[in-house]
Design a protein around this motif. Structure first.
Motif, short mmCIF file in Angstrom:
data_model
loop_
_atom_site.label_atom_id
_atom_site.label_comp_id
_atom_site.label_asym_id
_atom_site.label_seq_id
_atom_site.Cartn_x
_atom_site.Cartn_y
_atom_site.Cartn_z
N UNK A 181 0.83 -1.21 0.00
CA UNK A 181 0.00 0.00 0.00
C UNK A 181 0.86 1.26 0.00
N UNK A 182 1.90 1.24 0.82
CA UNK A 182 2.77 2.43 0.95
C UNK A 182 3.50 2.71 -0.36
N UNK A 183 4.07 1.67 -0.96
CA UNK A 183 4.81 1.85 -2.21
C UNK A 183 3.90 2.30 -3.35
N UNK A 184 2.63 1.88 -3.29
CA UNK A 184 1.68 2.25 -4.34
C UNK A 184 1.13 3.66 -4.15
N UNK A 185 1.50 4.31 -3.06
CA UNK A 185 1.02 5.65 -2.80
C UNK A 185 -0.35 5.72 -2.18
N UNK A 186 -0.85 4.57 -1.69
CA UNK A 186 -2.17 4.52 -1.03
C UNK A 186 -1.97 4.86 0.45
N UNK A 187 -1.86 6.15 0.73
CA UNK A 187 -1.52 6.58 2.08
C UNK A 187 -2.61 6.22 3.09
N UNK A 188 -3.88 6.29 2.69
CA UNK A 188 -4.96 5.96 3.62
C UNK A 188 -4.86 4.50 4.07
N UNK A 189 -4.63 3.60 3.12
CA UNK A 189 -4.52 2.18 3.46
C UNK A 189 -3.28 1.93 4.32
N UNK A 190 -2.18 2.56 3.98
CA UNK A 190 -0.95 2.37 4.75
C UNK A 190 -1.10 2.89 6.17
N UNK A 191 -1.75 4.06 6.33
CA UNK A 191 -1.97 4.58 7.68
C UNK A 191 -2.86 3.65 8.49
N UNK A 192 -3.87 3.07 7.83
CA UNK A 192 -4.78 2.16 8.52
C UNK A 192 -4.09 0.89 8.98
N UNK A 193 -3.03 0.48 8.27
CA UNK A 193 -2.31 -0.75 8.59
C UNK A 193 -1.15 -0.53 9.55
#
Length: 397
Positions: A181-193
């Motif tokens: 998620x982080x590498x893909x730029x999906x910050x919302x998903x990365x923060x949630x994880x």
């Protein structure tokens, strides 16, 4: 979290209410063994048949009478699997049988007192497994307790070693999901994880920190860096995901590099923990180290200075300390029953205090707590710290 409009951080640990966790698990440690060529019978009083596939964990019964239990585990899936019986908190491992190849059957034999448990199959030996509740009802016959102190200690060490392995496997799976998620730029998903995945690290922190080259790569805070030291790991990503004012975000390429390094270092940690050999004193000292981690960083808000998810870490450190104590508890009850009772009470009191700040499947952010609330948590930590410091000597000496 004020100013960042973040989604609710979710926990990927078992969905257990904190109110239930506040009551310390007091089940006696079960003595477990495994054998090959498991029977497929699931008749009353006989082996309980378990069928593991790539997507299912079929347990023939959801309850049994207390005493000696046998789970006959058949792997009908395409990958090597494992089977666990966990305590009701979903963390403490009561018994396990691992490395069950496709088409192979093995037995898990153990002694279990009445209580609530969780069964779990782990196809591919990764993640938190396919889980289901399991109840052991009182048979009216007291389970035999092994009087051999060394055997109790050895069993406790073995079960804690299995716990470290299990948490490491979940850390690997969670880190890969976070990194994608982080590498893909999906910050919302990365923060949630972020917070939920880090809990697996925090539960086994004394073991993880024993690998002196990996610990700074994975868990160094900005304030910990030596001059010229490259900053990688969780807290580097934390600052990028929860940026302070004036922060220049990482580029897409820098995020991808950081994510790749995080996964590689976590894989290396998992490889090393597979062969780790622990001792009873390491369990006792590790429990105290985890509580010291709470006192030094979590209850002060210094660990997660951008995300303010310190209470997730607090809970994980408390989990790890409690599991180590409970693994040693049967031996401690023989050596110092009063200390065992005192620790049960202090762990429960601290858990109850922390549960006041539960929100959904997570917690309040640390910067939402008042100084008085922080002081109350700190007082509970101090109250547990003193008796916990006596655990190792009571069991080992």
């Amino acid at each position: 979290m004020p100013g960042l409009n973040l989604p609710e951080i979710r926990r990927t640990t078992p969905r257990l209410r904190l109110a239930a966790a506040a009551a310390a698990i007091t089940l006696p440690l079960a003595l477990a063994a495994c054998t090959d060529n498991a029977s497929s019978s699931s008749a009353p009083g006989g082996p309980i048949k378990v069928t593991s596939t790539g997507s299912e964990c079929k347990v023939a019964a959801s309850e049994a009478a207390s005493g000696s239990l046998t789970f006959a585990v058949q792997n009908d899936g395409p990958e090597v699997t494992e089977f666990y019986l966990l305590a009701g908190d979903g963390l403490r491992i009561v018994g396990e049988v691992e490395n069950i190849g496709p088409g192979i059957s093995r037995n898990l034999v153990l002694t279990a007192p009445a209580g609530e448990y969780i069964t779990a199959c782990k196809p591919g030996m990764k993640g938190d497994g396919i889980r289901a509740p399991f109840t052991v009802k009182d048979s009216g016959t007291a389970a035999a307790v092994d009087a051999d102190l060394q055997k109790l200690v050895d069993t406790g060490v073995s079960q804690y070693t299995a716990y470290v392995k299990d948490q490491t496997e979940q850390l690997v799976a969670g880190t890969k999901e976070f990194a994608d998620a982080y590498a893909a730029g999906d910050a919302d998903a990365a923060r949630a994880l972020y917070a939920a995945t880090r809990q697996h690290w925090e539960r086994i922190e004394p073991v993880a920190e024993s690998f002196g080259d990996l610990d700074p790569k994975l868990d160094a805070r900005e304030a910990d860096l030596e001059p010229g030291q490259e900053w990688t790991g969780w807290h580097r990503a934390e600052k990028d995901l929860f940026p302070p004012a004036g922060y220049a975000p990482l580029t897409a390429g820098e995020r991808a590099t950081l994510a790749s390094q995080l996964v590689a270092d976590t894989d290396e940690l998992a490889a090393r923990t597979r062969s780790v050999e622990l001792t009873a004193d390491q369990l006792g000292n590790g429990a105290k180290e985890l509580l010291d981690e709470v006192a030094r960083g979590k209850v002060t808000g210094e660990e997660e200075i951008w995300s303010h998810t310190d209470l997730w870490d607090f809970q994980a450190n408390l989990d790890g300390a409690r599991i180590a104590f409970e693994n040693l508890k049967p031996a401690l009850q023989q050596k110092d029953a009063a200390l065992a009772t005192e620790l049960d009470g202090k762990f429960a009191a601290l858990q109850a205090e922390l549960a006041k700040y539960a929100k959904g499947e997570g917690f309040a952010y640390y910067n939402e707590l008042t100084p008085e609330q922080v002081q109350q948590l700190s007082a509970r930590v101090d109250a547990l710290g003193e008796p916990l410091s006596r655990l190792t000597a009571a069991v080992v000496l």
